[in-house]
Design an enzyme around this catalytic site. Structure first.
Site, PDB file in Angstrom:
ATOM      1  N   ARG A 118     -13.995  -7.687   2.891  1.00  0.00           N
ATOM      2  CA  ARG A 118     -12.596  -7.460   2.515  1.00  0.00           C
ATOM      3  C   ARG A 118     -11.761  -8.712   2.814  1.00  0.00           C
ATOM      4  NH1 ARG A 118     -10.369  -2.652   2.292  1.00  0.00           N
ATOM      5  NH2 ARG A 118      -8.868  -3.803   1.039  1.00  0.00           N
ATOM      6  N   ARG A 144       0.867  -1.189   0.000  1.00  0.00           N
ATOM      7  CA  ARG A 144       0.000   0.000   0.000  1.00  0.00           C
ATOM      8  C   ARG A 144       0.898   1.233   0.000  1.00  0.00           C
ATOM      9  NH1 ARG A 144      -5.076   1.867   3.749  1.00  0.00           N
ATOM     10  NH2 ARG A 144      -6.065   0.433   2.305  1.00  0.00           N
ATOM     11  N   ASP A 197     -17.083   8.199  -0.889  1.00  0.00           N
ATOM     12  CA  ASP A 197     -15.785   8.024  -0.236  1.00  0.00           C
ATOM     13  C   ASP A 197     -15.421   9.355   0.423  1.00  0.00           C
ATOM     14  OD1 ASP A 197     -13.269   7.089   0.523  1.00  0.00           O
ATOM     15  OD2 ASP A 197     -12.356   7.392  -1.448  1.00  0.00           O
ATOM     16  N   HIS A 249      -7.637   0.898  -6.060  1.00  0.00           N
ATOM     17  CA  HIS A 249      -7.791   0.113  -4.822  1.00  0.00           C
ATOM     18  C   HIS A 249      -8.503  -1.201  -5.198  1.00  0.00           C
ATOM     19  CE1 HIS A 249      -7.944  -0.855  -0.727  1.00  0.00           C
ATOM     20  NE2 HIS A 249      -8.839  -0.004  -0.272  1.00  0.00           N
ATOM     21  N   CYS A 270     -16.258   2.585   1.305  1.00  0.00           N
ATOM     22  CA  CYS A 270     -15.120   1.709   1.590  1.00  0.00           C
ATOM     23  C   CYS A 270     -14.645   1.844   3.039  1.00  0.00           C
ATOM     24  CB  CYS A 270     -13.977   2.007   0.630  1.00  0.00           C
ATOM     25  SG  CYS A 270     -13.461   3.732   0.661  1.00  0.00           S
ATOM     26  N   GLN A 283     -10.373  -3.796  -2.752  1.00  0.00           N
ATOM     27  CA  GLN A 283     -11.657  -3.259  -2.273  1.00  0.00           C
ATOM     28  C   GLN A 283     -12.780  -3.572  -3.277  1.00  0.00           C
ATOM     29  OE1 GLN A 283     -12.257  -1.031   0.668  1.00  0.00           O
ATOM     30  NE2 GLN A 283     -14.356  -1.539   0.120  1.00  0.00           N
TER      31      GLN A 283
HETATM   32  N1  NVA Z   1      -9.740   7.485  -1.101  1.00  0.00           N
HETATM   33  C1  NVA Z   1      -9.388   6.964   0.194  1.00  0.00           C
HETATM   34  C2  NVA Z   1      -9.689   5.512   0.261  1.00  0.00           C
HETATM   35  C3  NVA Z   1      -9.408   4.885   1.614  1.00  0.00           C
HETATM   36  C4  NVA Z   1      -9.722   3.430   1.657  1.00  0.00           C
HETATM   37  C5  NVA Z   1      -7.918   7.243   0.459  1.00  0.00           C
HETATM   38  O1  NVA Z   1      -7.091   6.992  -0.428  1.00  0.00           O
HETATM   39  O2  NVA Z   1      -7.591   7.725   1.541  1.00  0.00           O
HETATM   40  N1   CP Z   2     -11.232   0.550   2.937  1.00  0.00           N
HETATM   41  C1   CP Z   2      -9.945   0.472   3.327  1.00  0.00           C
HETATM   42  O1   CP Z   2      -9.034   0.241   2.523  1.00  0.00           O
HETATM   43  O2   CP Z   2      -9.743   0.668   4.637  1.00  0.00           O
HETATM   44  P1   CP Z   2      -8.327   0.808   5.363  1.00  0.00           P
HETATM   45  O3   CP Z   2      -7.711   2.124   4.901  1.00  0.00           O
HETATM   46  O4   CP Z   2      -8.642   0.816   6.829  1.00  0.00           O
HETATM   47  O5   CP Z   2      -7.464  -0.336   4.962  1.00  0.00           O
END
Ligand code: NVA
Ligand code: CP
Length: 330
Positions: free
Chosen positions: A317, A108, A231, A135, A272, A138
């Site tokens: 997930r 990540r 989101d 992502h 998400c 997800q």
């Molecule tokens: N768009 C958000 C998704 C988190 C799961 C981020 O990148 O912070």
């Molecule tokens: N939805 C998601 O990816 O959550 P986290 O950032 O907690 O992993």
């Protein structure tokens, strides 16, 4: 044709056919059944995986850890500060080292280029646990959740409200196109997704008899939607001083009761997570004090309503990440 994903990295849904995505969703259902009936499934006993996180996480990290252990694997977690990657060691060198030690690597981080580069050098499957662009893990959880709740995917009307050019906006557009859902991104024009990606998705959608629509018309977008998705308005890695601008831009796109009332009768609400639906977080409190706003992308009423399936989505997930790891490592 038999589906074989062994050895393949999971970097974005664009790399997978609709049939391959269908295969992973179906596999996830089988793993969910095994988990819920308490049936052991240590199918990858003796293998080891490493989870490399350059951004924070609750769901993704925990899903990989639990799924890995349920499958019998050893799991190493490396947090943002504790590896040499980037500072003292290049992506390519890190990937080549980890690939010698582990059977699979979760990453990540920030740019999609990094995860793609890791996959080129690792020699083992690399799974994208979120980048600024996509992502994908997800997406499998979201598709599974929709199918569980509404009984199908093809032909459903899916509307995404908010920042349509972030990782979630991009990924959902691809996922809907691949699986034949009609995708609408309802966002201010300056937050529309990249035109090239839209063109690619329109072609894929046409092959699956579905459509891609970009609009800033909130009412039309909500009308007859089967799935309403949103989101957070500012993603990880974006500077805090952008909150004010984002709030101004996205306030009219908040998912609230008015929007849900326009959607179809059995519409579901998805997110998400994490979500700013109240002031029970430090950021939520801070925003409330600075901008006099107690809920952001979704109202607390909708988040807590019967239509909201966000915690089923979060649970999925784990089942879906298990399927992704199994399919690529077995
Ligand atoms: N768009 C958000 C998704 C988190 C799961 C981020 O990148 O912070
Ligand atoms: N939805 C998601 O990816 O959550 P986290 O950032 O907690 O992993």
């Amino acid at each position: 044709m038999a589906i074989n994903l062994r050895g393949k990295s999971f970097l974005k849904l664009l790399d997978f056919s609709s049939q391959e995505i269908r295969y992973i969703i179906d596999l996830s259902k089988q793993f969910k059944k095994l988990k819920l009936t308490g049936t052991p499934h240590r199918y990858l006993d003796g293998k080891n995986i490493v989870l490399l996180f350059e951004k924070t996480s609750t769901r993704t990290r925990c899903s990989f850890e639990v799924a890995g252990r349920d499958l019998g694997m050893g799991v190493t977690y490396l947090d943002p500060g504790s590896s040499q990657m980037g500072k003292k060691e290049s992506i390519a060198d890190t990937a080549r080292v980890l690939g010698r030690l582990y059977d699979g690597i979760e990453y990540r981080g920030f740019s999609q280029k990094i995860v793609e580069e890791m996959a080129r050098f690792a020699g083992v499957p690399v799974w994208n646990g979120l980048t600024d662009e996509f992502h994908p893990t997800q997406m499998i959880a979201d598709l599974l959740t929709i199918e569980e709740k509404l009984g199908c995917l093809k032909g459903l009307n899916f509307t995404y409200f908010g920042d349509a050019r972030n990782n979630m906006g991009n990924s959902l557009m691809v996922a809907c196109a691949k699986m034949g859902l009609n995708f609408t991104a309802c966002a201010p024009k300056e937050l529309f997704p990249d035109e090239k990606l839209v063109e690619i998705c329109k072609k894929i959608a046409a092959e699956n008899n579905s459509s891609i629509t970009l609009t800033d018309d909130v009412k039309t977008s909500a009308k007859n939607a089967d799935v309403i998705y949103t989101d957070i308005w500012l993603s990880m890695g974006e500077p805090d001083d952008m909150w004010e601008k984002r709030i101004k831009l996205l306030k009219p796109f908040q998912v609230n009761k008015n929007i849900m009332n326009l959607a179809s009768n059995n519409a579901i609400f998805m997110h998400c997570l994490p979500s700013f639906h109240d002031t029970k977080t430090t950021i939520g409190k801070d925003i409330s004090q600075k901008f006099n706003l107690n809920e952001m992308e979704v109202s607390d009423e909708v988040f807590e309503s019967k239509q909201s399936v966000v915690f089923d989505e979060a649970e999925n997930r784990m089942h879906t990440i298990k399927a992704i790891m199994y399919a690529t490592l077995m």
